[in-house]
Design an enzyme around this catalytic site. Structure first.
Site, PDB file in Angstrom:
ATOM      1  N   HIS A  64     -32.624  29.851  10.727  1.00  0.00           N
ATOM      2  CA  HIS A  64     -31.467  28.959  10.832  1.00  0.00           C
ATOM      3  C   HIS A  64     -30.610  29.003   9.579  1.00  0.00           C
ATOM      4  O   HIS A  64     -29.406  28.970   9.656  1.00  0.00           O
ATOM      5  CB  HIS A  64     -31.934  27.525  11.080  1.00  0.00           C
ATOM      6  CG  HIS A  64     -30.813  26.589  11.385  1.00  0.00           C
ATOM      7  ND1 HIS A  64     -30.209  26.545  12.616  1.00  0.00           N
ATOM      8  CD2 HIS A  64     -30.182  25.684  10.614  1.00  0.00           C
ATOM      9  CE1 HIS A  64     -29.251  25.655  12.598  1.00  0.00           C
ATOM     10  NE2 HIS A  64     -29.206  25.109  11.401  1.00  0.00           N
ATOM     11  N   HIS A  83     -31.216  24.445   0.934  1.00  0.00           N
ATOM     12  CA  HIS A  83     -30.597  24.995   2.142  1.00  0.00           C
ATOM     13  C   HIS A  83     -29.105  25.132   1.899  1.00  0.00           C
ATOM     14  O   HIS A  83     -28.497  24.242   1.324  1.00  0.00           O
ATOM     15  CB  HIS A  83     -30.692  24.049   3.340  1.00  0.00           C
ATOM     16  CG  HIS A  83     -32.045  23.596   3.701  1.00  0.00           C
ATOM     17  ND1 HIS A  83     -32.829  24.266   4.600  1.00  0.00           N
ATOM     18  CD2 HIS A  83     -32.756  22.529   3.303  1.00  0.00           C
ATOM     19  CE1 HIS A  83     -33.963  23.620   4.743  1.00  0.00           C
ATOM     20  NE2 HIS A  83     -33.952  22.559   3.964  1.00  0.00           N
ATOM     21  N   HIS A  85     -25.451  25.538   3.940  1.00  0.00           N
ATOM     22  CA  HIS A  85     -24.793  25.479   5.247  1.00  0.00           C
ATOM     23  C   HIS A  85     -23.369  25.972   5.071  1.00  0.00           C
ATOM     24  O   HIS A  85     -22.693  25.587   4.127  1.00  0.00           O
ATOM     25  CB  HIS A  85     -24.784  24.051   5.784  1.00  0.00           C
ATOM     26  CG  HIS A  85     -26.154  23.519   6.042  1.00  0.00           C
ATOM     27  ND1 HIS A  85     -26.760  23.590   7.258  1.00  0.00           N
ATOM     28  CD2 HIS A  85     -27.048  22.939   5.212  1.00  0.00           C
ATOM     29  CE1 HIS A  85     -27.975  23.064   7.178  1.00  0.00           C
ATOM     30  NE2 HIS A  85     -28.171  22.659   5.950  1.00  0.00           N
ATOM     31  N   GLU A  97     -21.431  20.300   6.176  1.00  0.00           N
ATOM     32  CA  GLU A  97     -21.927  19.418   7.227  1.00  0.00           C
ATOM     33  C   GLU A  97     -21.278  18.049   7.100  1.00  0.00           C
ATOM     34  O   GLU A  97     -20.701  17.527   8.043  1.00  0.00           O
ATOM     35  CB  GLU A  97     -23.447  19.308   7.136  1.00  0.00           C
ATOM     36  CG  GLU A  97     -24.116  20.651   7.369  1.00  0.00           C
ATOM     37  CD  GLU A  97     -25.449  20.522   8.050  1.00  0.00           C
ATOM     38  OE1 GLU A  97     -26.365  19.975   7.402  1.00  0.00           O
ATOM     39  OE2 GLU A  97     -25.586  20.962   9.205  1.00  0.00           O
ATOM     40  N   HIS A 110     -27.918  21.784   0.091  1.00  0.00           N
ATOM     41  CA  HIS A 110     -28.849  20.653   0.139  1.00  0.00           C
ATOM     42  C   HIS A 110     -30.062  20.937  -0.730  1.00  0.00           C
ATOM     43  O   HIS A 110     -30.690  21.983  -0.597  1.00  0.00           O
ATOM     44  CB  HIS A 110     -29.318  20.404   1.581  1.00  0.00           C
ATOM     45  CG  HIS A 110     -28.225  19.921   2.484  1.00  0.00           C
ATOM     46  ND1 HIS A 110     -28.281  20.006   3.843  1.00  0.00           N
ATOM     47  CD2 HIS A 110     -27.042  19.321   2.176  1.00  0.00           C
ATOM     48  CE1 HIS A 110     -27.175  19.485   4.360  1.00  0.00           C
ATOM     49  NE2 HIS A 110     -26.405  19.080   3.371  1.00  0.00           N
ATOM     50  N   THR A 188     -30.627  17.456   9.238  1.00  0.00           N
ATOM     51  CA  THR A 188     -29.510  17.905  10.070  1.00  0.00           C
ATOM     52  C   THR A 188     -29.911  19.045  10.998  1.00  0.00           C
ATOM     53  O   THR A 188     -29.064  19.650  11.637  1.00  0.00           O
ATOM     54  CB  THR A 188     -28.306  18.345   9.204  1.00  0.00           C
ATOM     55  OG1 THR A 188     -28.687  19.492   8.436  1.00  0.00           O
ATOM     56  CG2 THR A 188     -27.855  17.228   8.278  1.00  0.00           C
TER      57      THR A 188
END
Ligand code: NAG
Ligand code: NAG
Length: 260
Positions: A64, A83, A85, A97, A110, A188
């Site tokens: 992901h 992470h 995004h 996000e 994150h 999330t």
């Protein structure tokens, strides 16, 4: 807010992960006129990041997003994962996000911590209301930021697991650690547990257009499941009963140059 093919799957998350339909989900849009100043919110003081200085980070791909885990150490709020995004549209097209007054940033980092005073490990903490604390860092594509080269140079090589040299996680945070938004929310990604105390910094961290491109190119590499690593951001979730707190009052003078 974005319904292209890459993010369609998230509408079906609640069928498989009931928490994803909860009333304290993340990310949210921070409407600054509806936030509430909480004078008890002091500056964020990153602790224990230097413990990782001489250990390599384990970097693995969960299909992901780029996902980094560090070896365990002591400390009350252990940093265990990073992470990223981002979107596929390029600089200026959004990809963060969280949004502020409806506007997204180019990307969002994150830094995930778990409450190691109460729980022995991440898996035990992830389901508990006081289990996780996540720092959210909004990223804008302008100036080159050497601190991000560590993450970016390895993103393109993610398959399952690789080691990357240790680096100072604090160097990825904005300079102004005093001004941030705080609310109770969730992971999330599935299983969307409502276990996260979110800290979203007001100051954005800069990375260059070239660095943003590196991120986008790596996102076009397919992982082993054939899924594309792109547009890995979740749609904005309703606040419901929640109020977003701020550590700063609207009238507060600019402290950008302050050393933290
Ligand atoms: C996490 O802690 C729980 C409770 O002590 C334990 O049962 C579990 O095996 C641990 N999980 C991992 C991945 O270490
Ligand atoms: C989060 O939830 C806890 C427990 O209900 C509450 O004490 C705390 O004030 C909430 N924090 C925020 C930022 O709303």
């Amino acid at each position: 807010i974005c319904t292209d093919w890459g993010s369609v799957g998230q509408w079906q998350w609640p069928e498989y992960f009931p928490d994803c339909a909860g009333t304290s989900q993340s990310p949210v849009d921070v409407v600054t006129t509806q936030t509430k100043y909480d004078p008890s919110l002091g500056p964020v003081t990153p602790l224990g990041y230097d413990q990782h200085n001489n250990r390599p980070f384990t970097l693995y791909n969960n299909g992901h997003t780029g996902n980094y885990s560090t070896p365990c150490g002591g400390g009350a709020a252990l940093s265990v994962q990073l992470h990223l995004h981002w979107g596929s549209g390029g600089p200026g097209r959004g990809g963060s996000e969280h949004t502020i007054n409806g506007l997204s940033a180019d990307a969002e980092l994150h830094v995930v911590h778990y409450n190691s005073e109460l729980y022995p490990n991440m898996s035990a903490a992830v389901t508990q209301p006081d289990g996780l604390a996540v720092l959210g860092i909004l990223i804008a594509g302008e100036e080159t930021n050497p601190a991000f080269n560590n993450i970016l140079s390895y993103l393109s090589r993610i398959r399952h697991k690789t080691l990357i040299p240790a680096f100072d996680v604090q160097s990825l945070l904005p300079k102004d650690l005093r001004r941030y938004y705080r609310y109770n929310g969730s992971l999330t990604t599935p299983p969307c547990h409502q276990s996260v105390t979110w800290t979203l910094f007001r100051e954005r961290v800069q990375i260059s257009k070239a660095q943003m491109e590196t991120m986008l190119h790596s996102s076009r590499a397919e992982d082993d499941d054939g899924k594309m690593l792109q547009d890995n951001y979740r749609a904005i979730q309703p606040l419901h009963h929640r109020v977003v707190l701020t550590s700063f009052s609207a009238g507060q003078i600019d402290t950008k140059k302050r050393k933290c």
